[in-house]
Design a protein around this motif. Sequence first.
Motif, PDB file in Angstrom:
ATOM      1  N   GLU A  30     -14.403 -16.153  40.938  1.00  0.00           N
ATOM      2  CA  GLU A  30     -13.813 -14.859  40.589  1.00  0.00           C
ATOM      3  C   GLU A  30     -13.775 -14.020  41.865  1.00  0.00           C
ATOM      4  OE1 GLU A  30     -15.521 -12.914  36.967  1.00  0.00           O
ATOM      5  OE2 GLU A  30     -16.942 -14.573  37.084  1.00  0.00           O
ATOM      6  N   LEU A  31     -12.738 -13.198  41.994  1.00  0.00           N
ATOM      7  CA  LEU A  31     -12.640 -12.345  43.185  1.00  0.00           C
ATOM      8  C   LEU A  31     -12.350 -10.905  42.792  1.00  0.00           C
ATOM      9  CD1 LEU A  31     -12.463 -12.169  46.379  1.00  0.00           C
ATOM     10  CD2 LEU A  31      -9.992 -12.324  46.067  1.00  0.00           C
ATOM     11  N   PHE A  32     -13.079  -9.973  43.376  1.00  0.00           N
ATOM     12  CA  PHE A  32     -12.849  -8.547  43.168  1.00  0.00           C
ATOM     13  C   PHE A  32     -12.534  -7.910  44.519  1.00  0.00           C
ATOM     14  CE2 PHE A  32     -15.385 -10.038  39.716  1.00  0.00           C
ATOM     15  CZ  PHE A  32     -14.941  -9.332  38.598  1.00  0.00           C
ATOM     16  N   VAL A  33     -11.540  -7.032  44.506  1.00  0.00           N
ATOM     17  CA  VAL A  33     -11.105  -6.390  45.751  1.00  0.00           C
ATOM     18  C   VAL A  33     -11.199  -4.878  45.588  1.00  0.00           C
ATOM     19  CG1 VAL A  33      -9.188  -6.140  47.390  1.00  0.00           C
ATOM     20  CG2 VAL A  33      -9.486  -8.298  46.154  1.00  0.00           C
ATOM     21  N   THR A  34     -11.673  -4.226  46.637  1.00  0.00           N
ATOM     22  CA  THR A  34     -11.777  -2.767  46.568  1.00  0.00           C
ATOM     23  C   THR A  34     -11.493  -2.147  47.939  1.00  0.00           C
ATOM     24  OG1 THR A  34     -13.267  -0.959  45.944  1.00  0.00           O
ATOM     25  CG2 THR A  34     -14.281  -2.845  46.965  1.00  0.00           C
ATOM     26  N   THR A  35     -10.968  -0.933  47.925  1.00  0.00           N
ATOM     27  CA  THR A  35     -10.789  -0.201  49.186  1.00  0.00           C
ATOM     28  C   THR A  35     -11.412   1.189  49.018  1.00  0.00           C
ATOM     29  OG1 THR A  35      -8.552   0.350  48.411  1.00  0.00           O
ATOM     30  CG2 THR A  35      -8.711  -1.329  50.115  1.00  0.00           C
ATOM     31  N   ASP A  36     -12.037   1.666  50.090  1.00  0.00           N
ATOM     32  CA  ASP A  36     -12.725   2.963  50.003  1.00  0.00           C
ATOM     33  C   ASP A  36     -11.761   4.071  49.591  1.00  0.00           C
ATOM     34  OD1 ASP A  36     -14.649   1.385  51.085  1.00  0.00           O
ATOM     35  OD2 ASP A  36     -15.033   2.587  52.879  1.00  0.00           O
ATOM     36  N   ASP A  37     -10.522   4.005  50.150  1.00  0.00           N
ATOM     37  CA  ASP A  37      -9.576   5.098  49.900  1.00  0.00           C
ATOM     38  C   ASP A  37      -8.626   4.827  48.727  1.00  0.00           C
ATOM     39  OD1 ASP A  37      -7.947   3.154  50.927  1.00  0.00           O
ATOM     40  OD2 ASP A  37      -7.064   4.392  52.508  1.00  0.00           O
ATOM     41  N   GLY A  38      -8.778   3.671  48.093  1.00  0.00           N
ATOM     42  CA  GLY A  38      -7.921   3.354  46.946  1.00  0.00           C
ATOM     43  C   GLY A  38      -6.516   2.937  47.329  1.00  0.00           C
ATOM     44  N   SER A  39      -6.294   2.599  48.610  1.00  0.00           N
ATOM     45  CA  SER A  39      -4.938   2.230  49.035  1.00  0.00           C
ATOM     46  C   SER A  39      -4.544   0.831  48.569  1.00  0.00           C
ATOM     47  CB  SER A  39      -4.794   2.354  50.556  1.00  0.00           C
ATOM     48  OG  SER A  39      -5.821   1.637  51.219  1.00  0.00           O
ATOM     49  N   TYR A  40      -5.490   0.071  48.027  1.00  0.00           N
ATOM     50  CA  TYR A  40      -5.166  -1.262  47.514  1.00  0.00           C
ATOM     51  C   TYR A  40      -6.130  -1.608  46.383  1.00  0.00           C
ATOM     52  CZ  TYR A  40      -3.941  -6.226  47.551  1.00  0.00           C
ATOM     53  OH  TYR A  40      -3.529  -7.485  47.196  1.00  0.00           O
ATOM     54  N   VAL A  41      -5.607  -2.159  45.315  1.00  0.00           N
ATOM     55  CA  VAL A  41      -6.342  -2.549  44.111  1.00  0.00           C
ATOM     56  C   VAL A  41      -7.153  -1.358  43.584  1.00  0.00           C
ATOM     57  CG1 VAL A  41      -7.770  -4.309  42.999  1.00  0.00           C
ATOM     58  CG2 VAL A  41      -6.372  -4.922  44.969  1.00  0.00           C
ATOM     59  N   ARG A  42      -8.456  -1.362  43.735  1.00  0.00           N
ATOM     60  CA  ARG A  42      -9.207  -0.250  43.142  1.00  0.00           C
ATOM     61  C   ARG A  42      -9.881   0.603  44.215  1.00  0.00           C
ATOM     62  NH1 ARG A  42     -14.563  -1.484  39.974  1.00  0.00           N
ATOM     63  NH2 ARG A  42     -15.198   0.463  40.981  1.00  0.00           N
ATOM     64  N   LYS A  43     -10.126   1.840  43.900  1.00  0.00           N
ATOM     65  CA  LYS A  43     -10.765   2.775  44.840  1.00  0.00           C
ATOM     66  C   LYS A  43     -12.277   2.699  44.654  1.00  0.00           C
ATOM     67  CE  LYS A  43     -10.672   7.824  45.763  1.00  0.00           C
ATOM     68  NZ  LYS A  43     -11.291   7.841  47.005  1.00  0.00           N
ATOM     69  N   GLY A  44     -12.981   2.606  45.749  1.00  0.00           N
ATOM     70  CA  GLY A  44     -14.443   2.613  45.659  1.00  0.00           C
ATOM     71  C   GLY A  44     -15.072   1.679  46.680  1.00  0.00           C
ATOM     72  N   PHE A  45     -16.376   1.607  46.609  1.00  0.00           N
ATOM     73  CA  PHE A  45     -17.121   0.771  47.552  1.00  0.00           C
ATOM     74  C   PHE A  45     -17.489  -0.566  46.899  1.00  0.00           C
ATOM     75  CE2 PHE A  45     -18.369   5.215  48.639  1.00  0.00           C
ATOM     76  CZ  PHE A  45     -17.658   5.286  49.835  1.00  0.00           C
ATOM     77  N   VAL A  46     -17.799  -1.536  47.755  1.00  0.00           N
ATOM     78  CA  VAL A  46     -18.214  -2.843  47.221  1.00  0.00           C
ATOM     79  C   VAL A  46     -19.474  -2.690  46.360  1.00  0.00           C
ATOM     80  CG1 VAL A  46     -17.147  -4.324  48.984  1.00  0.00           C
ATOM     81  CG2 VAL A  46     -19.436  -3.373  49.385  1.00  0.00           C
TER      82      VAL A  46
END
Length: 275
Positions: free
Chosen positions: A151-167
Amino acid sequence: MFKILDKQVFSPIIKQMVIEAPRVARKCQPGQFVILRIHEEGERIPLTIADFDREKGTITIVFQEVGKTTKQLGTLEAGDYIKDFVGPLGTPSHIENFGTVICVGGGVGIAPVFPIARALKEAGNHVISIIGARTRELLFWEDRMREVSTELFVTTDDGSYVRKGFVTDVLKEIIEERGKDNINLVLAIGPQPMMRACCNVTKDYGIKTIVSLNALMVDGTGMCGCCRVTVGGQTRFVCVDGPEFDGHQVDFAELARRSATFRAEEQRALERHTC
Ligand code: FES
């Protein structure tokens, strides 16, 4: 001399190189690193091996341009040569079928997570990977990480891709959702504050967490003491005892202080280089 066979630019500051280094490629294992020096008078920098091809005799490195040496490295192109490329160094990752493992890669730390996640999946683990970066531009290898993860989860701090937030947000959510007893191990690689934050999350749940430390290094053989770190109250050397350690035992505050020892000199060198 070690030839750069290929170069990919992921963003203005994150680059990938494939280096011809057959002897390193023949022996290296996930979790190990190399120390390279661009030229005779250059600084030695450790970089964790991101991938290897034993048949082709190549090592892949991914680096972020943060100082003079990594900026100089970033100016080299396919066909250029690196003076020294020493390795494999360090203790390989401990791979076995733990059960369910969460692999967390933050920023350029995604690269060293890749071969470990691959080995863990090959060993039969259910591998849940979380990769994150400050912005979409700094995220890379989503496709490669998907290949080696259950399974893979992707996140970006600024929300510019997939979901906003920290790992760490995703890490906490997964542990809450699946239950702490269903997660057997967490592996976190990335910037020191990120690894420390991951350890703070998992400590509350009592889940063993491995981190790969990025200390300053000179010789890489346990002799100079430059990479000294305190783990569980004991002095350890990242280059020979690590780079992986039990994150709940690492003195991150000391590591941060030691990593900043030459910050003024590093800044001056960078300014001289860019002026
Ligand atoms: Fe010298 Fe580790 S780099 S002891």
